[in-house]
Design a protein around this motif. Structure first.
Motif, PDB file in Angstrom:
ATOM      1  N   UNK A 284       0.840  -1.201   0.000  1.00  0.00           N
ATOM      2  CA  UNK A 284       0.000   0.000   0.000  1.00  0.00           C
ATOM      3  C   UNK A 284       0.876   1.253   0.000  1.00  0.00           C
ATOM      4  N   UNK A 285       0.382   2.292  -0.637  1.00  0.00           N
ATOM      5  CA  UNK A 285       1.127   3.538  -0.726  1.00  0.00           C
ATOM      6  C   UNK A 285       1.201   4.218   0.629  1.00  0.00           C
ATOM      7  N   UNK A 286       2.404   4.594   1.058  1.00  0.00           N
ATOM      8  CA  UNK A 286       2.600   5.179   2.387  1.00  0.00           C
ATOM      9  C   UNK A 286       1.837   6.489   2.552  1.00  0.00           C
ATOM     10  N   UNK A 287       1.803   7.321   1.519  1.00  0.00           N
ATOM     11  CA  UNK A 287       1.094   8.600   1.606  1.00  0.00           C
ATOM     12  C   UNK A 287      -0.401   8.384   1.779  1.00  0.00           C
ATOM     13  N   UNK A 288      -0.963   7.437   1.038  1.00  0.00           N
ATOM     14  CA  UNK A 288      -2.395   7.156   1.143  1.00  0.00           C
ATOM     15  C   UNK A 288      -2.750   6.558   2.497  1.00  0.00           C
ATOM     16  N   UNK A 289      -1.892   5.660   3.005  1.00  0.00           N
ATOM     17  CA  UNK A 289      -2.127   5.083   4.326  1.00  0.00           C
ATOM     18  C   UNK A 289      -2.120   6.172   5.383  1.00  0.00           C
ATOM     19  N   UNK A 290      -1.152   7.069   5.308  1.00  0.00           N
ATOM     20  CA  UNK A 290      -1.049   8.161   6.284  1.00  0.00           C
ATOM     21  C   UNK A 290      -2.256   9.082   6.208  1.00  0.00           C
ATOM     22  N   UNK A 291      -2.748   9.359   4.991  1.00  0.00           N
ATOM     23  CA  UNK A 291      -3.886  10.267   4.829  1.00  0.00           C
ATOM     24  C   UNK A 291      -5.183   9.673   5.362  1.00  0.00           C
ATOM     25  N   UNK A 292      -5.345   8.356   5.243  1.00  0.00           N
ATOM     26  CA  UNK A 292      -6.636   7.739   5.558  1.00  0.00           C
ATOM     27  C   UNK A 292      -6.757   7.189   6.970  1.00  0.00           C
ATOM     28  N   UNK A 293      -5.683   6.687   7.536  1.00  0.00           N
ATOM     29  CA  UNK A 293      -5.802   5.956   8.800  1.00  0.00           C
ATOM     30  C   UNK A 293      -6.119   6.912   9.948  1.00  0.00           C
ATOM     31  N   UNK A 294      -7.204   6.615  10.656  1.00  0.00           N
ATOM     32  CA  UNK A 294      -7.598   7.464  11.789  1.00  0.00           C
ATOM     33  C   UNK A 294      -7.378   6.748  13.117  1.00  0.00           C
ATOM     34  N   UNK A 295      -7.329   5.417  13.079  1.00  0.00           N
ATOM     35  CA  UNK A 295      -7.092   4.694  14.321  1.00  0.00           C
ATOM     36  C   UNK A 295      -6.889   3.214  14.088  1.00  0.00           C
ATOM     37  N   UNK A 296      -6.106   2.592  14.968  1.00  0.00           N
ATOM     38  CA  UNK A 296      -5.889   1.142  14.941  1.00  0.00           C
ATOM     39  C   UNK A 296      -6.091   0.634  16.357  1.00  0.00           C
ATOM     40  N   UNK A 297      -7.024  -0.301  16.519  1.00  0.00           N
ATOM     41  CA  UNK A 297      -7.323  -0.861  17.830  1.00  0.00           C
ATOM     42  C   UNK A 297      -6.886  -2.323  17.867  1.00  0.00           C
ATOM     43  N   UNK A 298      -5.901  -2.630  18.712  1.00  0.00           N
ATOM     44  CA  UNK A 298      -5.473  -4.017  18.901  1.00  0.00           C
ATOM     45  C   UNK A 298      -6.257  -4.619  20.065  1.00  0.00           C
ATOM     46  N   UNK A 299      -6.699  -5.870  19.885  1.00  0.00           N
ATOM     47  CA  UNK A 299      -7.544  -6.534  20.881  1.00  0.00           C
ATOM     48  C   UNK A 299      -6.966  -7.897  21.232  1.00  0.00           C
ATOM     49  N   UNK A 300      -6.992  -8.238  22.511  1.00  0.00           N
ATOM     50  CA  UNK A 300      -6.631  -9.577  22.980  1.00  0.00           C
ATOM     51  C   UNK A 300      -7.619  -9.993  24.062  1.00  0.00           C
ATOM     52  N   UNK A 301      -7.780 -11.302  24.226  1.00  0.00           N
ATOM     53  CA  UNK A 301      -8.606 -11.830  25.302  1.00  0.00           C
ATOM     54  C   UNK A 301      -7.714 -12.583  26.281  1.00  0.00           C
ATOM     55  N   UNK A 302      -7.807 -12.216  27.536  1.00  0.00           N
ATOM     56  CA  UNK A 302      -6.968 -12.808  28.591  1.00  0.00           C
ATOM     57  C   UNK A 302      -7.864 -13.534  29.582  1.00  0.00           C
ATOM     58  N   UNK A 303      -7.391 -14.643  30.128  1.00  0.00           N
ATOM     59  CA  UNK A 303      -8.186 -15.400  31.092  1.00  0.00           C
ATOM     60  C   UNK A 303      -8.484 -14.551  32.332  1.00  0.00           C
ATOM     61  N   UNK A 304      -9.736 -14.651  32.772  1.00  0.00           N
ATOM     62  CA  UNK A 304     -10.200 -13.903  33.932  1.00  0.00           C
ATOM     63  C   UNK A 304     -10.208 -14.808  35.172  1.00  0.00           C
ATOM     64  N   UNK A 305      -9.727 -14.299  36.292  1.00  0.00           N
ATOM     65  CA  UNK A 305      -9.748 -15.059  37.527  1.00  0.00           C
ATOM     66  C   UNK A 305     -11.188 -15.380  37.938  1.00  0.00           C
ATOM     67  N   UNK A 306     -11.394 -16.577  38.423  1.00  0.00           N
ATOM     68  CA  UNK A 306     -12.716 -16.995  38.891  1.00  0.00           C
ATOM     69  C   UNK A 306     -13.081 -16.185  40.140  1.00  0.00           C
ATOM     70  N   UNK A 307     -14.217 -15.519  40.092  1.00  0.00           N
ATOM     71  CA  UNK A 307     -14.634 -14.686  41.214  1.00  0.00           C
ATOM     72  C   UNK A 307     -14.983 -15.508  42.446  1.00  0.00           C
ATOM     73  N   UNK A 308     -15.292 -16.791  42.243  1.00  0.00           N
ATOM     74  CA  UNK A 308     -15.722 -17.626  43.359  1.00  0.00           C
ATOM     75  C   UNK A 308     -14.563 -18.120  44.217  1.00  0.00           C
TER      76      UNK A 308
END
Length: 442
Positions: A284-308
């Motif tokens: 992809x063209x670097x200039x076009x990527x820079x002009x268009x990108x407004x945000x990047x959200x990285x997501x992961x799921x981590x194990x949650x401790x058992x509340x009990x």
């Protein structure tokens, strides 16, 4: 219990399971499949792996719960073909074809009018066997953004970016990390009568009133790129692409955002800053990527401790120092958590509620890279991820690792779990993190 019931049912029959029985509703295979799927749903499994063995050994059935596989039951070899055949019939697959992979879907009725959708994949394996994997997709209400445990400033930033008139917003992470769920939550936030929203997905896992959703079919030429071209002729305000799989799709998405549309999509990358590098590596063209990108959200799921059963404890100074080192000494002061004798963390214990694992459910970790002017200038110059990271952190970006450590301090999970999913994403970048963070503070 499931294994015991299976043994009782299987003990009733000894005939050849390669032939589908005439009375399906009375057969052991039908009851076994129904119980298998119901048990997987009850345990909260995301996937079911059916793994036949060679030389007449038992077939292993494994569930993936909270990202971890474990053996749930074993089916005698005499019934492995009957179970596979039953599932293939339910998924409208060719039961005679065992030489090549097949894909299908099953709509499985549950109690109280609930329907469970199963994505079915068969893969031929050694010894003339056929493995099968079922992905469970329960139909449920769309999660609101407020329920996704974002940091307050990140939540406000995402809402502001989603209301932009045009631009490219990407949600990134590995398979099963919640990218599609997150994008649908964002779309729900902006899904009003004033906006025309088109989506191209494979498959359509979540349906939402007000969206015009298209299922792509690569076999007939309806790819993500083809769907995008069609959308651009259909007067859209917002477009969501299920996945950027190639340069063609990425280029069309960038073109759409350049011509005044707001475009959402997913991408398989390790972190927010590495997404920019991936787009440039795709051509992809670097200039076009820079002009268009407004945000990047990285997501992961981590194990949650058992509340009990989670147990509070006072960590050692060494454990505290590990958290400080992982978070970054230059940024630890923002956490406002000095070490003291009253400082408390939590660890897993194990109980009936969590089946002895100490963990129950998962918590989302997020990392938001906002396309500021300085970030855009770096993208235009094709800066490396290691150059983007300190600038983004100086501007307020909280990394996946840092967000995870905040969850550790709140007693939601453990540092070991956070390291398992977040630390390795930064191993290369963290080698020089000290120098980078020191430079970013100057």
């Amino acid at each position: 219990m499931l294994c015991k019931q299976a043994d009782e049912w299987i003990g009733e029959r000894n005939n050849d399971a390669a032939v589908v029985v005439e009375k399906e509703h009375d057969s052991v295979a039908v009851r076994l499949v129904n119980q298998l799927v119901t048990e997987a749903y009850r345990r909260g499994a995301s996937d079911v792996h059916i793994e036949p063995s060679a030389a007449g050994r038992e077939t292993i059935v494994r569930f993936r719960v909270d990202g971890t596989c474990f053996t749930s039951m074993k089916i005698p070899a005499a019934y492995q073909k009957a179970v596979i055949s039953r599932l293939k019939i339910m998924a409208n697959l060719d039961i005679a074809e065992r030489r090549k992979p097949q894909d299908g879907k099953i709509r499985f009725p549950l109690a109280r009018g609930c329907t469970l959708e199963l994505r079915v994949a068969t893969i031929p394996t050694s010894g003339g066997n056929e493995d099968m994997v079922l992905r469970l997709l329960a139909q449920k209400d769309i999660m609101p953004l407020e329920a996704m445990e974002f940091l307050p400033n990140v939540l406000e930033a995402i809402k502001a970016l989603a209301e932009r008139p045009h631009g490219l917003f990407l949600c990134v992470g590995p398979t099963g990390s919640g990218k599609t769920t997150t994008l649908h939550a964002i779309l729900k936030h902006i899904n009003t009568d004033e906006r025309k929203i088109w989506t191209a997905e494979d498959p359509i896992e979540i349906t939402q009133e007000g969206l015009r959703q298209v299922q792509v079919h690569p076999k007939i030429g309806l790819t993500f790129a083809a769907a995008m071209r069609a959308f651009l002729r259909a007067d859209p305000d917002v477009i969501m692409i299920g996945e950027m799989r190639d340069k063609e799709t990425a280029d069309i998405a960038i073109e759409a955002s350049l011509t005044g549309h707001l475009v959402f999509s997913t991408l398989h990358t390790n972190s927010a800053v590495e997404t920019v590098t991936r787009l440039l590596d795709m051509g992809c063209d670097a200039l076009n990527v820079a002009d268009t990108i407004i945000g990047v959200l990285a997501v992961r799921l981590c194990k949650r401790l058992c509340e009990s059963c989670k147990e509070p404890y006072h960590p050692t100074r060494q454990e505290y120092d590990e958290l400080v080192e992982g978070y970054g000494k230059s940024y630890w002061e923002t956490v406002r958590a000095p070490y003291s004798e009253r400082w408390t963390l939590y660890r897993e214990m194990g109980c009936e509620q969590c089946h002895g694992s100490g963990f129950r459910g998962r918590v989302a970790l997020h990392e938001l890279l906002v396309g500021t002017r300085e970030i855009k200038r770096l993208i235009q110059s094709k800066a490396r991820a290691s150059e983007l990271l300190p600038v983004a952190m100086r501007q307020g970006m909280v990394t996946l690792l840092q967000h995870g450590i905040q969850k550790v301090i709140k007693g939601v999970t453990t540092y070991r779990q956070v390291r398992a999913i977040a630390m390795r994403e930064y191993e290369d970048l963290l080698e020089s993190q000290s120098d980078l963070l020191a430079t970013s503070r100057v």
